[in-house]
Design an enzyme around this catalytic site. Structure first.
Site, PDB file in Angstrom:
ATOM      1  N   GLY A  45       0.830  -1.204   0.000  1.00  0.00           N
ATOM      2  CA  GLY A  45       0.000   0.000   0.000  1.00  0.00           C
ATOM      3  C   GLY A  45       0.857   1.244   0.000  1.00  0.00           C
ATOM      4  N   GLN A  50       2.947  10.030   1.301  1.00  0.00           N
ATOM      5  CA  GLN A  50       4.243   9.356   1.419  1.00  0.00           C
ATOM      6  C   GLN A  50       5.209   9.756   0.305  1.00  0.00           C
ATOM      7  OE1 GLN A  50       2.319   5.252   2.106  1.00  0.00           O
ATOM      8  NE2 GLN A  50       4.277   5.108   3.169  1.00  0.00           N
ATOM      9  N   CYS A  92       5.819  -0.243   7.274  1.00  0.00           N
ATOM     10  CA  CYS A  92       5.436   0.888   6.430  1.00  0.00           C
ATOM     11  C   CYS A  92       6.648   1.294   5.611  1.00  0.00           C
ATOM     12  CB  CYS A  92       4.994   2.046   7.321  1.00  0.00           C
ATOM     13  SG  CYS A  92       4.562   3.533   6.415  1.00  0.00           S
ATOM     14  N   LEU A  93       6.418   1.606   4.333  1.00  0.00           N
ATOM     15  CA  LEU A  93       7.528   2.021   3.473  1.00  0.00           C
ATOM     16  C   LEU A  93       8.161   3.315   3.991  1.00  0.00           C
ATOM     17  CD1 LEU A  93       5.954   1.269  -0.028  1.00  0.00           C
ATOM     18  CD2 LEU A  93       7.665  -0.083   1.203  1.00  0.00           C
ATOM     19  N   HIS A 134      -4.486   1.465   7.635  1.00  0.00           N
ATOM     20  CA  HIS A 134      -3.116   1.989   7.657  1.00  0.00           C
ATOM     21  C   HIS A 134      -2.952   3.128   6.649  1.00  0.00           C
ATOM     22  CE1 HIS A 134       1.422   1.223   7.852  1.00  0.00           C
ATOM     23  NE2 HIS A 134       1.288   2.029   6.820  1.00  0.00           N
ATOM     24  N   GLU A 135      -3.433   2.918   5.431  1.00  0.00           N
ATOM     25  CA  GLU A 135      -3.245   3.932   4.374  1.00  0.00           C
ATOM     26  C   GLU A 135      -4.114   5.170   4.623  1.00  0.00           C
ATOM     27  OE1 GLU A 135      -0.721   3.535   2.659  1.00  0.00           O
ATOM     28  OE2 GLU A 135      -0.465   1.404   3.027  1.00  0.00           O
ATOM     29  N   HIS A 138      -2.531   7.529   6.947  1.00  0.00           N
ATOM     30  CA  HIS A 138      -1.517   8.401   6.326  1.00  0.00           C
ATOM     31  C   HIS A 138      -2.138   9.722   5.870  1.00  0.00           C
ATOM     32  CE1 HIS A 138       2.249   6.201   6.178  1.00  0.00           C
ATOM     33  NE2 HIS A 138       1.672   5.115   5.682  1.00  0.00           N
TER      34      HIS A 138
HETATM   35 NI    NI Z   1       2.494   3.201   5.627  1.00  0.00          NI
END
Ligand code: NI
Length: 168
Positions: A45, A50, A92-93, A134-135, A138
């Site tokens: 995701g 991000q 998470c990236l 989660h997304e 963000h």
């Molecule tokens: Ni994330």
């Protein structure tokens, strides 16, 4: 185009994103970049903030490596219902080299626009439910580490500071 993924503690990750008013060519191009960036990472995701774009857009693909890609594009996503509880490990990236268990709803109903501007509803459970939560976090400037207990968060911050110092 693959974009640079911002990482903790970049302040851009803490900002709230604004709703998308019109699904223009630039939005379509952005979504394309987000998908490419997510698959390249690779991750399951990615949210627009991000990559430093504060618009309410997320992409998700939880398909396994040996399965065909199954890209979800959700514009202006809203969780309209959440139920049950899960406590699974997340990464998470934007938070490399760290994972922790997070309490989430086990099942959610999400409404969002797709790239054609059509309102879609997803009834998600398990990994997909977690990915949506989660997304969407963000888009509010919330990272999964913000859900940790004070003690765990302190340990994470200490580890992150040390990693930053080691890099210098
Ligand atoms: Ni994330």
């Amino acid at each position: 185009m693959i974009r640079t993924i911002l990482t903790y503690p970049n302040a851009e990750l803490k900002k709230k994103s604004a709703p998308v008013a019109i699904i223009s060519d630039s939005v379509r191009g952005l979504v394309q970049d987000m998908a490419e960036t997510m698959y390249d990472a690779p991750g399951v995701g990615l949210a627009a903030p991000q990559i430093g774009v504060h618009q309410r857009i997320i992409v998700i693909d939880i398909s396994a490596k040996n399965e065909p890609p199954d890209l979800i594009v959700a514009i202006n996503p809203v969780i309209v219902h959440g139920e049950g509880e899960t406590y699974e490990e997340e990464g998470c990236l934007s938070v490399p080299d760290y994972a922790a268990n997070v309490r989430r709803h086990a099942r959610v109903i999400v409404k969002a626009l797709n790239l054609e501007g059509i309102e879609c509803t997803w009834k998600a459970e398990d990994l997909l439910a977690i990915a949506f939560q989660h997304e969407i976090d963000h888009l509010e400037g919330i990272l999964f580490v913000d859900h940790l207990s004070a003690l765990k968060r302190e340990l994470f911050q200490r580890k992150a500071r040390k990693a930053a110092e080691d890099k210098r």
